[in-house]
Structure formats: structure tokens, C-alpha cells
Write an enzyme that holds these catalytic residues in place. Structure first.
Site, PDB file in Angstrom:
ATOM      1  N   ASP A 154       3.593  -4.214   2.465  1.00  0.00           N
ATOM      2  CA  ASP A 154       2.859  -5.398   1.975  1.00  0.00           C
ATOM      3  C   ASP A 154       3.191  -6.672   2.765  1.00  0.00           C
ATOM      4  OD1 ASP A 154       1.798  -3.742   0.101  1.00  0.00           O
ATOM      5  OD2 ASP A 154       2.727  -4.686  -1.647  1.00  0.00           O
ATOM      6  N   ARG A 189     -25.098   2.123   5.971  1.00  0.00           N
ATOM      7  CA  ARG A 189     -24.433   1.945   4.678  1.00  0.00           C
ATOM      8  C   ARG A 189     -23.444   0.776   4.692  1.00  0.00           C
ATOM      9  NH1 ARG A 189     -22.918   8.306   3.621  1.00  0.00           N
ATOM     10  NH2 ARG A 189     -24.711   8.768   2.313  1.00  0.00           N
ATOM     11  N   MET A 196      -3.797  -1.346   0.433  1.00  0.00           N
ATOM     12  CA  MET A 196      -2.688  -1.830  -0.389  1.00  0.00           C
ATOM     13  C   MET A 196      -2.463  -3.325  -0.177  1.00  0.00           C
ATOM     14  SD  MET A 196       0.102   1.224  -0.707  1.00  0.00           S
ATOM     15  CE  MET A 196      -0.251   2.620  -1.779  1.00  0.00           C
ATOM     16  N   ARG A 198      -0.495  -5.755  -3.243  1.00  0.00           N
ATOM     17  CA  ARG A 198      -0.648  -6.072  -4.671  1.00  0.00           C
ATOM     18  C   ARG A 198      -0.694  -7.566  -4.952  1.00  0.00           C
ATOM     19  NH1 ARG A 198       2.100  -3.830  -8.621  1.00  0.00           N
ATOM     20  NH2 ARG A 198       1.699  -1.789  -7.774  1.00  0.00           N
ATOM     21  N   GLU A 249      -6.016  -4.209  -2.815  1.00  0.00           N
ATOM     22  CA  GLU A 249      -5.987  -3.679  -4.187  1.00  0.00           C
ATOM     23  C   GLU A 249      -5.722  -4.770  -5.227  1.00  0.00           C
ATOM     24  OE1 GLU A 249      -2.694  -0.933  -4.532  1.00  0.00           O
ATOM     25  OE2 GLU A 249      -1.305  -2.386  -3.664  1.00  0.00           O
ATOM     26  N   ARG A 293     -20.613   3.040  -0.136  1.00  0.00           N
ATOM     27  CA  ARG A 293     -19.579   4.050  -0.401  1.00  0.00           C
ATOM     28  C   ARG A 293     -18.211   3.358  -0.404  1.00  0.00           C
ATOM     29  NH1 ARG A 293     -23.453   6.604  -1.480  1.00  0.00           N
ATOM     30  NH2 ARG A 293     -24.074   8.665  -0.682  1.00  0.00           N
ATOM     31  N   HIS A 299      -1.872   5.945  -0.361  1.00  0.00           N
ATOM     32  CA  HIS A 299      -0.539   6.171   0.207  1.00  0.00           C
ATOM     33  C   HIS A 299      -0.556   6.691   1.638  1.00  0.00           C
ATOM     34  CE1 HIS A 299       0.198   5.702  -4.055  1.00  0.00           C
ATOM     35  NE2 HIS A 299       1.423   5.347  -3.722  1.00  0.00           N
ATOM     36  N   VAL A 300      -1.746   6.998   2.154  1.00  0.00           N
ATOM     37  CA  VAL A 300      -1.844   7.311   3.592  1.00  0.00           C
ATOM     38  C   VAL A 300      -1.245   6.159   4.402  1.00  0.00           C
ATOM     39  CG1 VAL A 300      -3.546   7.488   5.475  1.00  0.00           C
ATOM     40  CG2 VAL A 300      -3.844   8.823   3.386  1.00  0.00           C
ATOM     41  N   ARG A 302       1.270   4.460   3.794  1.00  0.00           N
ATOM     42  CA  ARG A 302       2.744   4.416   3.771  1.00  0.00           C
ATOM     43  C   ARG A 302       3.378   5.626   4.435  1.00  0.00           C
ATOM     44  NH1 ARG A 302       4.020   2.695  -2.258  1.00  0.00           N
ATOM     45  NH2 ARG A 302       5.127   4.671  -2.221  1.00  0.00           N
TER      46      ARG A 302
HETATM   47  O1  F6P Z   1       5.452  -0.660  -1.630  1.00  0.00           O
HETATM   48  C1  F6P Z   1       4.408  -1.524  -1.935  1.00  0.00           C
HETATM   49  C2  F6P Z   1       3.232  -0.712  -2.403  1.00  0.00           C
HETATM   50  O2  F6P Z   1       2.834   0.162  -1.392  1.00  0.00           O
HETATM   51  C3  F6P Z   1       2.078  -1.571  -2.867  1.00  0.00           C
HETATM   52  O3  F6P Z   1       1.247  -1.987  -1.823  1.00  0.00           O
HETATM   53  C4  F6P Z   1       1.400  -0.657  -3.842  1.00  0.00           C
HETATM   54  O4  F6P Z   1       0.674  -1.381  -4.796  1.00  0.00           O
HETATM   55  C5  F6P Z   1       2.537   0.048  -4.467  1.00  0.00           C
HETATM   56  O5  F6P Z   1       3.579   0.060  -3.537  1.00  0.00           O
HETATM   57  C6  F6P Z   1       2.211   1.452  -4.911  1.00  0.00           C
HETATM   58  O6  F6P Z   1       3.310   1.970  -5.567  1.00  0.00           O
HETATM   59  P1  F6P Z   1       3.477   3.484  -5.987  1.00  0.00           P
HETATM   60  O7  F6P Z   1       3.957   4.229  -4.781  1.00  0.00           O
HETATM   61  O8  F6P Z   1       4.506   3.450  -7.048  1.00  0.00           O
HETATM   62  O9  F6P Z   1       2.151   3.993  -6.427  1.00  0.00           O
END
Ligand code: F6P
Length: 369
Positions: A154, A189, A196, A198, A249, A293, A299-300, A302
Site C-alpha cells: 500500500d 468495452r 489494493m 485501503r 479498493e 466488465r 492478492h495477485v 502481493r
Molecule cells: O497489506 C495491505 C493489504 O494488502 C491491503 O491493501 C488489503 O486491503 C489488505 O492487505 C488485505 O488483507 P488480507 O490479506 O487480510 O485479505
């Protein structure tokens, strides 16, 4: 930076391997990774361990799953050979969790007990805002000698220009946007991409610029979905029939725009985000009639290998954290400032949320539809 904590050094570890800065005694150094994972955690651990073992003859103890491992005394030994091959590997060999000491009545006492039993002289804490806030509080309460390392895709930690993991996430999102452009153009489209972020929109802003987004929505700037729809209509009127809308998000509609459900709160007290992309996509389609769409990257962003930039940053942070430990400089976080890694007070680092730089946001808006 003045020393902020008493340093206990166990002088019983035999020096091993080549040494370049022998301080004459080894410490017992703990390392943990907490919060959400991100690319580069292993590279950071490797930086800590390499510097600690090779230059100081330290014995390094890895705590498993963030603060849980410290509370429960769950550890694994770490040395240079244990880290071999991990530089490009995503995730963390130590595991991670969002468990924190104040989730249970005796969490802090258990940490004190573990540190005493395992004879830990200092802890390197690799984490985001939540994990580092715990480190800051434990430092203030005199529980442990701590040094923080800022990680999170983030990039929202104040006092540093960059957390590690962020640039890799930007690369991943940019590649996804590049791919979405060609399918969007083939079908005429609108593609909404939820990413991500938050509290802040660093990933959305950077990847939006890098990927040539038509519009980007971030938490810092509440949006009016009718304005988004109008902008897309104007773009189509100019003969551009495909658009990419990047949505962080944590982006929220402005008061008086649409109403979205309040997010649920998880057991760690965090809002459970995700879903704003679908809402925006639905509203765009209804208001414009353009086929729309949504892609939620989730989580890709991360996972997987860290970029070259992040590998260098993690390594630098890890080495610098060990240097701070051996200077007895505790209650600090290593940070990137003016292309240098420096030390900043932990309290300052966790006390301020880093928002998207207004000048960069202006650049992003220059390219909006
Ligand atoms: O680490 C930050 C983060 O990747 C945010 O961007 C995201 O909202 C959150 O973690 C998601 O957390 P979790 O892995 O618990 O779903």
C-alpha cells in the site's frame, strides 16, 4: 539519532564465517514479519541475517507468524545458509499473521517471557502500519529493543518515501492493465480494475499513470459516479470506444453520489474491503449503456517474486536495520529519503498516513478522459 534503549549483549556466540566489521561479540537477534505478506520479505530477512552473521557474529532467531511467534515462543533458527535461494522468492519463510500482543490480556507479559527465555537482545520487526505500531508501543513501554523495517504494497507508511513491495505491486497491476487494454479494444468495452489500497491510492495512481488509465479513483478523492459516466460518454463521443477505470479498493463515493454498503470489520479490527469495483462497473454500464466488465486483482498483487528495485530496497533496509541494532539505536524505523536509507523514530513513522502526493495526482488527472 540518539540511542533510545538499553542494550543487553550476550557474549557467548562464537564468530563464524568471514568478518568485515568485527565488533568482538555476537548478539541474539530476533526477526519477525507481520501483517499482510508482500514481495521482498525474504530479501529483507536475508539482508538482516547476512549483515548480522557475517559482520557481527550474531545468532539470529526467526519468530514465526509475526507477533504470534513472539507471544508463543515459536521460533526457527536463521543463518546465511537457511536464506540461500530466497532472494527472488515471494512470501516469507517466517510466515506472517495479523495477531498482535493486545488481542489477549497477557500478550505483552508473554512477549517479555519469550524474549527473556530465548535471551533475545533485540528484535528487527518487518511490517506495515499495524505491526510497526505494536513495535512502537512495545518500545515506548520498555518491553524490547526494536528496529522497524517498512513493508506493505500500500506504501502508506509516513516518514519513508517507499515501503518495499509497493513497486512490485505497481509492476503487476501495470502489466494487468496493459493486457486489459487489448481485450477492451477488441470488444469496445469499459474495463474496471479494482486494486489494493485501503486508505490511500498509491498503487492505483502509479499503475494508472503507468498503464494509461482513462480514469482512476482513490480513497483520498471521493468520486461522483455520474461524473465518471459523463467523462466516459465524452470519450466515446470523441471516437474512443474502450476505457480502463482503475479503482482502489478503499475508494468511496462523494456524499450525495451513490450509497455503498458499510464494510464489515474483521477480528483484527480492519475493514473488509473489496467490491467497490463491481459497484462502479454496474453504475457505469447502467448510466452509459457501454458494456462494462470488472477485474479484481486481489492478492495477485502481493504474490510472487519481488522486482529488482524491491530486491535492492529490501536488502538495503535489512542491512541498515542490523546496523541500527549494533549502534544501539532502538525505537527507530529504517526509511528511504532522498535516495538514502536513514533512521526515523518509529512513533513518527506510524503516526502519519502517507497520502498520494498532490503533484503526482495532478499528473494522473492530466490524462483522465
Ligand atoms: O497489506 C495491505 C493489504 O494488502 C491491503 O491493501 C488489503 O486491503 C489488505 O492487505 C488485505 O488483507 P488480507 O490479506 O487480510 O485479505
Amino acid at each position: 539519532m540518539p540511542s533510545t534503549g538499553a542494550i543487553r549483549v550476550h557474549n557467548r556466540h562464537p564468530l563464524q564465517g568471514p568478518q568485515t566489521e568485527d565488533k568482538g561479540c555476537g548478539m541474539r537477534l530476533g526477526v519477525l514479519t507481520g501483517g499482510g505478506d508482500c514481495p521482498g520479505l525474504n530479501a529483507a530477512i536475508r539482508g538482516v541475517v547476512r549483515k548480522a552473521e557475517r559482520d557481527h557474529g550474531d545468532e539470529i532467531v526467526g519468530f514465526l507468524d509475526g507477533w504470534r511467534g513472539v507471544i508463543e515462543g515459536d521460533t526457527m533458527p536463521l543463518d546465511i545458509s537457511a536464506l540461500r535461494g530466497t532472494l527472488p522468492r515471494g512470501g516469507t519463510i517466517l510466515g506472517t499473521s495479523r495477531v498482535h500482543p493486545w488481542m489477549q490480556d497477557d500478550g505483552v507479559e508473554r512477549i517479555e517471557r519469550t524474549l527473556a527465555e530465548k535471551e533475545i537482545d533485540a528484535l528487527v520487526v518487518i511490517g506495515g502500519e499495524g505491526t510497526l505500531s505494536c513495535a512502537s508501543r512495545l518500545h515506548d513501554d520498555g518491553v524490547a529493543n526494536l528496529v522497524g523495517v517498512p513493508k506493505t504494497i500500500d506504501n502508506d507508511i509516513g516518514a519513508t518515501e517507499m515501503t518495499f513491495g509497493f513497486m512490485t505491486a505497481v509492476d503487476i497491476v501495470t502489466e494487468a492493465i496493459d493486457r486489459l487494454h487489448t481485450t477492451a479494444e477488441s470488444h469496445d468495452r469499459v474495463m474496471v480494475v479494482e486494486v489494493m489500497g485501503r486508505h490511500v491510492g498509491h498503487i492505483a495512481t502509479w499503475a494508472g499513470i503507468a498503464g494509461g488509465a482513462t480514469i482512476t479513483l482513490i480513497p483520498e478523492e471521493p468520486f461522483d459516479v455520474q461524473e465518471v459516466a459523463d467523462a466516459l460518454r465524452r470519450r466515446h463521443a470523441r471516437g474512443r470506444f474502450a476505457s480502463i477505470v482503475v479503482v482502489a479498493e478503499g475508494a468511496r463515493p462523494a456524499p450525495g453520489s451513490i450509497v455503498v454498503p458499510e464494510p464489515e470489520i474483521d477480528v483484527y479490527g480492519h475493514e473488509v474491503l473489496g467490491g467497490i469495483g463491481s459497484i462502479v462497473a454496474r453504475e457505469i454500464e447502467q448510466r452509459t449503456g457501454f458494456e462494462t466488465r470488472v477485474t479484481v486483482l486481489g492478492h495477485v498483487q502481493r504474490g510472487g517474486t519481488p522486482s529488482a528495485f524491491d530486491r535492492v530496497l529490501c536488502t538495503w533496509y535489512g542491512v541498515a536495520a542490523t546496523e541500527a541494532v549494533h549502534d544501539g539505536d532502538f525505537g527507530i524505523m529504517v526509511a528511504l529519503r532522498d535516495a538514502k536509507v536513514v533512521r526515523v523514530p518509529l512513533a513518527q513513522a506510524v503516526g502519519e498516513l502517507k497520502l498520494v502526493e498532490p503533484d503526482l495526482w495532478k499528473v494522473a488527472k492530466t490524462f483522465f478522459a
